[in-house]
Scaffold this active site. Structure first.
Site, PDB file in Angstrom:
ATOM      1  N   GLU A 322     105.469 -13.239 -85.834  1.00  0.00           N
ATOM      2  CA  GLU A 322     104.207 -12.578 -86.161  1.00  0.00           C
ATOM      3  C   GLU A 322     103.514 -13.355 -87.272  1.00  0.00           C
ATOM      4  O   GLU A 322     104.173 -13.951 -88.128  1.00  0.00           O
ATOM      5  CB  GLU A 322     104.483 -11.126 -86.590  1.00  0.00           C
ATOM      6  CG  GLU A 322     103.348 -10.386 -87.248  1.00  0.00           C
ATOM      7  CD  GLU A 322     102.098 -10.321 -86.394  1.00  0.00           C
ATOM      8  OE1 GLU A 322     101.004 -10.505 -86.963  1.00  0.00           O
ATOM      9  OE2 GLU A 322     102.208 -10.094 -85.173  1.00  0.00           O
ATOM     10  N   CYS A 408      93.965  -8.790 -74.490  1.00  0.00           N
ATOM     11  CA  CYS A 408      92.855  -7.861 -74.761  1.00  0.00           C
ATOM     12  C   CYS A 408      91.510  -8.555 -74.581  1.00  0.00           C
ATOM     13  O   CYS A 408      90.479  -8.026 -75.005  1.00  0.00           O
ATOM     14  CB  CYS A 408      92.977  -7.269 -76.167  1.00  0.00           C
ATOM     15  SG  CYS A 408      92.993  -8.486 -77.501  1.00  0.00           S
TER      16      CYS A 408
END
Length: 455
Positions: A322, A408
């Site tokens: 991350e 997305c």
């Protein structure tokens, strides 16, 4: 003005019509807010360019069978939703078409199997939201989303996509902010809804304030949370300053029963806004990834472990990466809280600057899950392409056999699909849309790749 025929609709829910020149040749394209395919409408232009115009709908002379009655009385003014006037099934079909068009026109690729769309409740689904606050002399305090295509805040007293309790609270919140001494120094309200230990919905409202609250302000705020059964937090500066007004840290979480996972999160952590669809999406993605007890899996852009921990219940080991130090720490805490600390490892790295050598440093992994932000994962795709084209055959060992890519943004997904399919040796096996944000133009999607060993 003569009525025009609306031929199609774009992703911003604008009807698309085309004028005809006097000589019969195609004329300007007219994008009409609120018009639907198959309708004859009149319009009023508000922006005119050489080849197109943008316009507002004036009158529908022949309504489409796809036209629906918006549930929200502020639809058309509030910019939060753009498709409430369109039947939900048609909304989903449009999103599916946009995904297919992007994959074909931008990536020159078609999935071997088109997945059935993932859909769920169309209303009261949004469990996270960031709303603006503005104190105006004439209108008082406004709380809500921005007006459509404007910087003004919509004068709204309810919202059909928020949980009903939050929607019903908007008028009371306006009154609360209005009576505070720093009402003109509170620019933002962030809402997070999760489950409490008892399984009931817990609502936390975070107030961003640019000056300190007075003692009387704190009395008003604490009285509000006691009366309405919500929790109020404050944010004086950055995310690290977020704290509950009364010092009591409630446990906020969402659960994924399919995997026995409980995901604690803080109200400002990045989490999916639609918890019900997220459960379905995670289950679908993990089944498509199909991790085995003897396999090592990479989860890239892993956040607080939304996919990492469910995968870890099935795989031998999961390595989550991350870009945010804060989210990485939260992911580690969540793994320990779920008893998976020995099967999951996390690190913080910039995944927008990835090289083949960096990929090799992560070690061998048979499967990857990628869930990037809107910018996509172009550096990862390019690194895999370089490994595939390397003159050193051993470099190909670092290429995963299967990739599940959750996106997305269909445009950046298509860009990355083009790299993976045409230069990295992968086949696009399956793809489909996920209706994470009903009534909006936002498109979530999922794509599955498998390595072509013959390439």
């Amino acid at each position: 003005m003569k009525p025009v025929f609306v031929e199609s609709i774009d992703l911003d829910a604008q009807g698309v019509a085309r004028l005809v020149n006097e000589d019969g040749s195609p004329g300007k394209v007219i994008f009409i807010d609120g018009a639907l395919p198959g309708e004859w409408v009149t319009y009023r232009s508000y922006r005119s360019k050489k080849s197109y115009e943008q316009a507002n709908l004036v009158e529908v002379h022949k309504p489409s069978a796809l036209r629906a009655q918006p549930a929200c009385s502020f639809f058309g003014r509030c910019g939060g939703c753009s498709m409430q006037h369109l039947d939900p099934r048609a909304q989903l079909a449009i999103k599916q078409r946009v995904l297919e068009d992007n994959l074909w026109h931008l990536a020159k690729a078609k999935p071997e199997v088109l997945l059935r769309p993932i859909a769920g409740p169309a209303w009261q689904y949004r469990y996270r939201a960031r709303m603006s606050i503005r104190h105006l002399d004439k209108k008082g305090v406004l709380i809500g989303f921005h007006e459509k295509k404007k910087s003004f805040i919509a004068d709204m007293t309810s919202c059909q996509i928020l949980p009903k309790k939050v929607s019903d609270l908007l008028p009371a919140l306006r009154e609360l902010i209005a009576q505070l001494s720093i009402s003109d120094r509170i620019p933002q309200l962030e809402m997070a809804v999760g489950e409490s230990d008892s399984g009931e919905l817990l609502i936390i409202l975070v107030l961003r304030h640019l000056e300190a609250f007075s003692d009387l302000d704190l009395i008003h705020l604490k009285g509000f949370q006691e009366k309405h059964g919500v929790r109020l937090w404050s944010q004086a500066k950055g995310p690290d300053t977020v704290k509950p007004l009364d010092g009591h840290y409630d446990k906020l979480c969402y659960r994924m029963p399919e995997f026995g996972i409980e995901m604690p999160f803080k109200p400002t952590d990045f989490t999916q806004v639609n918890h019900q669809i997220n459960r379905v999406l995670v289950g679908k993605a993990v089944r498509l990834l199909n991790p085995q007890k003897n396999e090592r899996v990479l989860d890239l852009f892993c956040g607080i472990g939304n996919f990492t921990l469910p995968i870890a219940t099935l795989a031998h080991e999961v390595y989550g990466i991350e870009g945010s130090e804060l989210l990485t720490q939260r992911a580690k805490e969540n793994a320990i809280a779920n008893g998976l600390g020995d099967r999951v490892h996390f690190s913080c790295a910039n995944l927008f600057e990835v090289t083949p050598e960096i990929v090799k440093s992560w070690g061998l992994a048979s499967k990857w899950l990628i869930d990037p932000p809107r910018d996509g994962a172009v550096a990862l795709a390019q690194a895999l392409a370089s490994l595939h084209q390397s003159e050193n055959p051993s470099d190909r060992a670092y290429l995963p056999q299967r990739i599940v890519y959750v996106s997305c943004n269909p445009a950046t997904l298509a860009r990355d699909v083009g790299i993976l399919v045409h230069t990295a040796g992968y086949q696009l096996k399956q793809a489909g849309v996920v209706n994470m944000f009903p009534h909006t133009s936002h498109i979530e999607s999922i794509a599955i790749f498998e390595r072509n060993e013959r390439s």
